[in-house]
Design an enzyme around this catalytic site. Structure first.
Site, PDB file in Angstrom:
ATOM      1  N   LYS A  91      78.385 -29.683  15.739  1.00  0.00           N
ATOM      2  CA  LYS A  91      77.371 -28.335  16.231  1.00  0.00           C
ATOM      3  C   LYS A  91      78.509 -27.051  15.813  1.00  0.00           C
ATOM      4  O   LYS A  91      79.397 -27.337  15.813  1.00  0.00           O
ATOM      5  CB  LYS A  91      76.671 -28.101  17.264  1.00  0.00           C
ATOM      6  CG  LYS A  91      76.094 -29.522  17.955  1.00  0.00           C
ATOM      7  CD  LYS A  91      75.811 -29.325  19.666  1.00  0.00           C
ATOM      8  CE  LYS A  91      75.014 -30.646  19.695  1.00  0.00           C
ATOM      9  NZ  LYS A  91      74.731 -30.405  21.784  1.00  0.00           N
ATOM     10  N   ARG A 176      53.127 -30.751  18.991  1.00  0.00           N
ATOM     11  CA  ARG A 176      52.220 -30.878  18.490  1.00  0.00           C
ATOM     12  C   ARG A 176      51.774 -29.467  17.583  1.00  0.00           C
ATOM     13  O   ARG A 176      50.497 -29.294  16.744  1.00  0.00           O
ATOM     14  CB  ARG A 176      51.369 -30.953  19.917  1.00  0.00           C
ATOM     15  CG  ARG A 176      51.013 -32.251  20.146  1.00  0.00           C
ATOM     16  CD  ARG A 176      50.054 -32.588  21.052  1.00  0.00           C
ATOM     17  NE  ARG A 176      50.062 -34.061  21.713  1.00  0.00           N
ATOM     18  CZ  ARG A 176      48.938 -34.812  20.292  1.00  0.00           C
ATOM     19  NH1 ARG A 176      48.307 -34.430  20.025  1.00  0.00           N
ATOM     20  NH2 ARG A 176      48.600 -35.304  21.623  1.00  0.00           N
TER      21      ARG A 176
END
Length: 305
Positions: A91, A176
């Site tokens: 990271k 979604r």
């Protein structure tokens, strides 16, 4: 998401350093993780468990610190790389290209420009075309995903929960939204794509390519709140290419069984019988994942996983 072999990328090398790996190669390297689970670890013992349980990659992070969260200690990455043979991801803070340079120099296979860490640059992301290693970036909508791809991200993770509490609702909402925007784009008339790209604030060429492919032009993993096989299978059935699993998975009584179950769920996400089998007997093993208020507060300043 869609076809396993989609490696098409935008046709521009103007901002790519010719001494570095071409973007198409980085996309292919990221696509090698398709259909897998990436497990976040904080030490070599966890890394060995993740590897033996079938993880396709591990992402290294420091134990939850006090104050500013930064890239993991390079010595920790080196220690873990000597203990496992699967790919390793490190990271770096958003915009902190020197952290990315250090991670690349110590031999990580992927760099996550991570919003789970403190932000180093509020206005600029890393120019990922200046690196030979593939980058991963987070998103919550299609516009954000395609902006990161233009900057050179070879993988995106659609993200949700920021506190490690095991709540998957935000991840579902983001996944979604991305999928719905892709469907809207796919059904647009060619003349409407210009206005759509302007509305989502994304480069037209990558928006047009996304429309043509009917999916994101890079692999898309779900990140945040995935702690059960059912969670992982749900993300895959919604159209993701894989999942990130946070370090909280190692707080359960049997982390090997929990990680293994999620790996099997990702691989067999459309087979309810297999999902039922791998979900059996996990209640006791996962009892440590019933997080209380103290644990939620502990993760409050962390990011997606």
């Amino acid at each position: 998401m869609a076809d396993d072999g989609a490696v098409t990328v935008y046709n521009s090398n103007a901002i790519t350093d010719p001494k570095k790996s071409p973007f198409s190669i980085k996309v292919g390297m990221a696509q090698a993780l398709h259909g897998g689970a990436i497990i976040e670890v904080t030490n070599s013992d966890q890394a060995k468990i993740a590897e033996s349980a079938g993880a396709c990659c591990i992402i290294v992070s420091e134990p939850v610190p006090g104050g500013v969260s930064r890239m993991p200690d390079p010595s920790l990455i080196k220690e873990i790389s000597r203990s496992v043979s699967i790919p390793i991801m490190g990271k770096a803070r958003i915009g902190h290209f020197v952290e990315a340079q250090i991670l690349e120099s110590v031999g990580v296979d992927y760099v996550d420009e991570s919003d789970t860490l403190a932000v180093a640059d509020e206005d600029n992301f890393i120019n990922k075309h200046n690196f030979g290693v593939p980058f991963v970036c987070g998103c919550r909508d299609l516009g954000e995903a395609l902006r990161r791809v233009r900057e050179g991200a070879a993988m995106v993770r659609t993200q949700g929960d920021f506190n490690g509490s095991g709540n998957i609702v935000e991840t579902i909402r983001s996944v979604r939204k991305v999928m719905a925007e892709v469907r809207i784009l796919t059904n647009l008339d060619e003349d409407e794509v210009f206005a759509f790209s302007k509305r989502i604030e994304a480069p037209y060429d990558i928006v047009a390519q996304t429309k043509q492919m009917g999916r994101l032009p890079v692999v898309n993993f779900a990140s945040g709140g995935v702690v059960t096989p059912a969670d992982a299978a749900l993300m895959m059935q919604l159209g993701c290419d894989g999942v990130f699993v946070g370090p909280e998975i190692f707080d359960c009584l049997d982390p090997y069984e929990c990680v293994r179950a999620i790996v099997q769920a990702v691989r067999n996400y459309s087979n309810p019988r297999v999902l039922a089998e791998v979900s059996c007997g996990l209640d006791e093993a996962m009892s440590g994942l019933n997080l209380g208020e103290n644990r939620v507060e502990q993760f409050g300043n962390r990011g997606t996983y």
